[in-house]
Design an enzyme around this catalytic site. Structure first.
Site, PDB file in Angstrom:
ATOM      1  N   HIS A  56       0.840  -1.216   0.000  1.00 28.10           N
ATOM      2  CA  HIS A  56       0.000   0.000   0.000  1.00 28.10           C
ATOM      3  C   HIS A  56       0.869   1.258   0.000  1.00 28.10           C
ATOM      4  CE1 HIS A  56      -3.023   2.839   1.435  1.00 28.10           C
ATOM      5  NE2 HIS A  56      -3.931   1.910   1.544  1.00 28.10           N
ATOM      6  N   GLU A  92      -0.868   1.351  -5.364  1.00 28.98           N
ATOM      7  CA  GLU A  92      -0.652   0.130  -4.590  1.00 28.98           C
ATOM      8  C   GLU A  92      -0.628  -1.106  -5.492  1.00 28.98           C
ATOM      9  OE1 GLU A  92      -3.817   0.265  -1.652  1.00 28.98           O
ATOM     10  OE2 GLU A  92      -3.716   2.464  -1.766  1.00 28.98           O
TER      11      GLU A  92
END
Ligand code: TA6
Length: 301
Positions: A170, A273
């Site tokens: 992320h 991400e």
């Protein structure tokens, strides 16, 4: 002997590593190479910073990030594992899985012949984690630091039954101005627009930002770029073992509610991400290992 002292002793000969506590019990590893510097929190095997020589930081870390056991760090490369987003059936389980908020161990660290530094981490699966994840498995986070940054999640099914694996690196990237960056490489991909009732849409051209943006691109090909005219650079993102790409900026109102973005921090970051999420969740067969990696490199815009 404390965990910090044990690490210092075990890796005393590794002149490219140093260890410190960002807060009581919150150990950080500083890495220096000929090409770049980086820092990694032991909790979550969480890359917090990476800065190539001669460049501004590439990985964004909030100036208001909190460093406390069990609290996810705002910024860096959070490891979302073994699910992405809310748990499929248990609303009480932590969003994005538990990997980023449990302790990990630095199991090895070495310098490669070309001067890059590689660190290998494994999680300490506590009782809470085992209760949420009843599937026998192993996972490693392998971080390679050099002129590029590479992060690789390797998951092995050590049980007798298949299990679903959702995951994401992320990553928060540092940019000059969210109003001026574009993300190239996602044109034509279908995405789930989470700020428009999770409607599925098709990306036309580059991704630009005029408000809260939260999109899960599906079936992505593994290469995109953040074109930043303010910092006069492009951050190239290439991935393997990933079929989803999430693009996120909370914008002012949501960032303020989250409380750990600092003063207008959201204007200087964008998340791109590398993931396997929603339709792209993996089914890992017994004995199988799945590797998902992301590589980040800066080129002049
Ligand atoms: O990846 C985007 C997202 O799923 C957003 O919906 C937002 O929740 C973001 O992750 C941050 O999540 P976190 O749990 O780190 O605050």
């Amino acid at each position: 002997m404390s965990e910090l002292d044990t690490l210092k002793r075990r890796f005393a000969s590794a002149d490219f590593l140093s260890f410190s506590e960002k807060a009581p019990g919150f150990i950080a590893i500083d890495v220096k190479t000929a090409f770049s510097t980086a820092s990694i929190a032991l909790q979550g095997a969480h890359v917090m910073t990476w800065q190539p020589k001669g460049q501004k930081p590439v990985i964004w870390l909030s100036k208001a990030a909190k460093f406390a056991p069990g609290k996810s760090i705002r910024g860096g490369v959070p490891v979302c594992w073994p699910w992405f987003g809310p748990h499929a059936t248990e609303a009480a389980y932590p969003g994005h899985g538990f990997a980023r908020t449990i302790p990990w161990l630095l199991v090895d660290a070495w310098k490669l012949p070309d001067g890059r530094v590689r660190l290998e981490f494994e999680p300490v699966m506590n009782d809470a984690a085992c209760a949420m994840w009843p599937h026998p498995s192993l996972v490693k986070n392998i971080v390679t630091i050099g002129q590029e940054l590479e992060v690789e999640l390797a998951t092995t099914n050590t049980g007798q039954a298949p299990f679903p694996l959702g995951q994401a690196l992320h990553t928060y990237f540092e940019i000059g101005d969210i109003n001026k960056v574009e993300i190239a490489g996602l044109a034509g991909c279908t995405y789930i627009d989470k700020v428009a009732g999770s409607k599925r849409k098709k990306q036309k051209g580059t991704v630009t930002f005029t408000g809260e943006t939260d999109r899960v691109y599906l079936g992505t090909t593994g290469c995109c770029g953040i074109v930043d005219p303010v910092l006069k650079r492009t951050i190239l993102i290439t991935s393997t073992g990933s079929r989803s790409t999430i693009v996120w900026n909370p914008w002012q109102e949501k960032a303020a509610k989250m409380g750990d973005f600092g003063n207008k921090g959201e204007d200087r970051m964008v998340c791109v991400e590398t993931a396997n999420a929603v339709d792209d969740v993996i089914t890992l067969a017994p004995g199988e290992t799945h590797r998902m990696s992301a590589q980040y490199r800066v080129i002049k815009a």
